[in-house]
Design a protein around this motif. Structure first.
Motif, PDB file in Angstrom:
ATOM      1  N   VAL A 146       0.841  -1.199   0.000  1.00 58.04           N
ATOM      2  CA  VAL A 146       0.000   0.000   0.000  1.00 58.04           C
ATOM      3  C   VAL A 146       0.877   1.250   0.000  1.00 58.04           C
ATOM      4  O   VAL A 146       0.602   2.222  -0.715  1.00 58.04           O
ATOM      5  CB  VAL A 146      -0.960  -0.011   1.213  1.00 58.04           C
ATOM      6  N   SER A 147       1.946   1.233   0.783  1.00 56.74           N
ATOM      7  CA  SER A 147       2.851   2.386   0.833  1.00 56.74           C
ATOM      8  C   SER A 147       3.496   2.638  -0.528  1.00 56.74           C
ATOM      9  O   SER A 147       3.548   3.781  -1.002  1.00 56.74           O
ATOM     10  CB  SER A 147       3.939   2.156   1.891  1.00 56.74           C
ATOM     11  N   GLN A 148       3.968   1.581  -1.150  1.00 53.15           N
ATOM     12  CA  GLN A 148       4.556   1.726  -2.484  1.00 53.15           C
ATOM     13  C   GLN A 148       3.520   2.263  -3.476  1.00 53.15           C
ATOM     14  O   GLN A 148       3.840   3.078  -4.345  1.00 53.15           O
ATOM     15  CB  GLN A 148       5.099   0.381  -2.955  1.00 53.15           C
ATOM     16  N   SER A 149       2.281   1.803  -3.344  1.00 51.05           N
ATOM     17  CA  SER A 149       1.206   2.238  -4.243  1.00 51.05           C
ATOM     18  C   SER A 149       0.883   3.710  -4.065  1.00 51.05           C
ATOM     19  O   SER A 149       0.621   4.426  -5.033  1.00 51.05           O
ATOM     20  CB  SER A 149      -0.052   1.403  -3.991  1.00 51.05           C
ATOM     21  N   LEU A 150       0.922   4.177  -2.831  1.00 52.20           N
ATOM     22  CA  LEU A 150       0.644   5.590  -2.562  1.00 52.20           C
ATOM     23  C   LEU A 150       1.694   6.498  -3.191  1.00 52.20           C
ATOM     24  O   LEU A 150       1.405   7.640  -3.553  1.00 52.20           O
ATOM     25  CB  LEU A 150       0.598   5.825  -1.047  1.00 52.20           C
ATOM     26  N   LEU A 151       2.911   5.996  -3.314  1.00 51.82           N
ATOM     27  CA  LEU A 151       4.015   6.819  -3.803  1.00 51.82           C
ATOM     28  C   LEU A 151       4.252   6.693  -5.302  1.00 51.82           C
ATOM     29  O   LEU A 151       5.020   7.478  -5.872  1.00 51.82           O
ATOM     30  CB  LEU A 151       5.309   6.450  -3.069  1.00 51.82           C
ATOM     31  N   PRO A 207      -7.197   8.859   3.339  1.00 53.31           N
ATOM     32  CA  PRO A 207      -8.284   9.617   2.721  1.00 53.31           C
ATOM     33  C   PRO A 207      -8.860   8.756   1.590  1.00 53.31           C
ATOM     34  O   PRO A 207      -8.109   8.126   0.838  1.00 53.31           O
ATOM     35  CB  PRO A 207      -7.579  10.857   2.155  1.00 53.31           C
ATOM     36  N   PRO A 208     -10.186   8.686   1.442  1.00 57.64           N
ATOM     37  CA  PRO A 208     -10.771   7.790   0.438  1.00 57.64           C
ATOM     38  C   PRO A 208     -10.337   8.091  -0.986  1.00 57.64           C
ATOM     39  O   PRO A 208     -10.287   7.186  -1.825  1.00 57.64           O
ATOM     40  CB  PRO A 208     -12.280   7.985   0.621  1.00 57.64           C
ATOM     41  N   GLU A 209      -9.966   9.343  -1.262  1.00 57.46           N
ATOM     42  CA  GLU A 209      -9.560   9.688  -2.625  1.00 57.46           C
ATOM     43  C   GLU A 209      -8.248   9.020  -3.032  1.00 57.46           C
ATOM     44  O   GLU A 209      -7.881   9.020  -4.217  1.00 57.46           O
ATOM     45  CB  GLU A 209      -9.451  11.202  -2.801  1.00 57.46           C
ATOM     46  N   ASN A 210      -7.526   8.446  -2.083  1.00 56.61           N
ATOM     47  CA  ASN A 210      -6.287   7.737  -2.412  1.00 56.61           C
ATOM     48  C   ASN A 210      -6.517   6.323  -2.940  1.00 56.61           C
ATOM     49  O   ASN A 210      -5.608   5.712  -3.517  1.00 56.61           O
ATOM     50  CB  ASN A 210      -5.380   7.629  -1.183  1.00 56.61           C
ATOM     51  N   LEU A 211      -7.713   5.797  -2.756  1.00 57.96           N
ATOM     52  CA  LEU A 211      -7.960   4.394  -3.059  1.00 57.96           C
ATOM     53  C   LEU A 211      -7.779   4.063  -4.532  1.00 57.96           C
ATOM     54  O   LEU A 211      -7.219   3.020  -4.887  1.00 57.96           O
ATOM     55  CB  LEU A 211      -9.372   4.001  -2.612  1.00 57.96           C
ATOM     56  N   GLU A 212      -8.245   4.936  -5.399  1.00 59.45           N
ATOM     57  CA  GLU A 212      -8.168   4.664  -6.830  1.00 59.45           C
ATOM     58  C   GLU A 212      -6.710   4.516  -7.284  1.00 59.45           C
ATOM     59  O   GLU A 212      -6.363   3.592  -8.022  1.00 59.45           O
ATOM     60  CB  GLU A 212      -8.861   5.776  -7.616  1.00 59.45           C
ATOM     61  N   ASP A 213      -5.856   5.421  -6.815  1.00 56.72           N
ATOM     62  CA  ASP A 213      -4.435   5.350  -7.172  1.00 56.72           C
ATOM     63  C   ASP A 213      -3.789   4.086  -6.608  1.00 56.72           C
ATOM     64  O   ASP A 213      -2.912   3.485  -7.250  1.00 56.72           O
ATOM     65  CB  ASP A 213      -3.687   6.580  -6.647  1.00 56.72           C
ATOM     66  N   ILE A 214      -4.200   3.684  -5.403  1.00 56.35           N
ATOM     67  CA  ILE A 214      -3.647   2.466  -4.800  1.00 56.35           C
ATOM     68  C   ILE A 214      -3.974   1.247  -5.645  1.00 56.35           C
ATOM     69  O   ILE A 214      -3.115   0.428  -5.966  1.00 56.35           O
ATOM     70  CB  ILE A 214      -4.167   2.294  -3.357  1.00 56.35           C
ATOM     71  N   VAL A 215      -5.247   1.138  -6.034  1.00 61.14           N
ATOM     72  CA  VAL A 215      -5.671  -0.012  -6.838  1.00 61.14           C
ATOM     73  C   VAL A 215      -4.936  -0.037  -8.171  1.00 61.14           C
ATOM     74  O   VAL A 215      -4.438  -1.091  -8.606  1.00 61.14           O
ATOM     75  CB  VAL A 215      -7.200   0.006  -7.042  1.00 61.14           C
TER      76      VAL A 215
END
Length: 226
Positions: A146-151, A207-215
């Motif tokens: 998840v951390s890698q996905s956020l970045l 924040p929920p807006e981060n979910l799309e980028d994570i996926v």
């Protein structure tokens, strides 16, 4: 945002135990979504999160339903008890060598800036409200992904701001709602004892807006790394 589809993809990509949890803090009773009832027993915020995650429970909790007044206090649902606000409780429990150290720590704990009426909980895939925060309870390897996905999109660093107390309430909800950025935390004595956060689990509030980028990032990683 189609949370149901996102949770399905997160489960496929990460192998989650239970559901991501949608949490919302509301200032007035009329903000409670239709069909949501008060929790039928008094529990701690961390327990409400776990019940949504593992049992699929939905509902809301006012100050009356919150057993942990420190947790309710940092989320703005009631006034922090004096023993928590001054750090004296944690000093007496032996968390800190000095009363000054306890006070310095509790002063730095993230807190809601507004007074709130209640906290609302639901598994993310079936939430009928837009959450302020999505709470993920993960293994360290899942948290790494998840951390890698956020970045992946913009780079940077992941915040992990915690003190080992008031973890799922202050660190994973109040901090994320107020700052608008993810935060990772390790749990606390209370959440591991009463909500049974496992020894091998950590917590990320998003924040929920981060979910799309994570996926989307997880899909790329799966394709590139297997």
């Amino acid at each position: 945002m189609n949370y149901g589809e996102m949770v399905k993809e997160l489960n496929e990509l990460l192998g989650l135990k239970g559901s991501p949890v949608a949490v919302k803090l509301v200032e007035n009773a009329d903000e409670i979504p239709d069909g949501y009832k008060k929790m039928d027993e008094k529990k701690r915020h961390c327990e409400f999160v776990q019940d949504a995650r593992l049992k699929g429970n939905k509902g809301y909790a006012t100050s009356e339903e919150h057993l942990c007044k420190g947790g309710a206090g940092v989320m703005g649902i009631e006034t922090l008890p004096e023993s928590v606000a001054t750090g004296s409780m944690y000093y007496k429990l032996g968390n800190f060598e000095t009363a000054e150290g306890a006070l310095e720590t509790v002063n730095a704990i993230p807190k809601a800036r507004k007074n709130n009426y209640a906290s609302i909980y639901a598994p993310l895939e079936s939430a009928e409200f837009d959450p302020d925060v999505v709470v993920l309870i993960l293994t360290p390897k899942q948290a790494l992904k998840v951390s890698q996905s956020l970045l992946r999109k913009k780079g940077g660093r992941i915040s992990s701001d915690y003190s080992g107390i008031q973890s799922l309430c202050a660190d994973a909800v109040a901090a994320v709602k107020e700052r608008g950025i993810p935060n990772m935390t390790l749990g606390c004595n209370g959440s591991r004892k009463f909500a049974q956060i496992a020894d091998e689990e950590v917590i990320i509030g998003l924040p929920p807006e981060n979910l799309e980028d994570i996926v989307e990032a997880l899909k790329v990683f799966k394709e590139k790394w297997g």
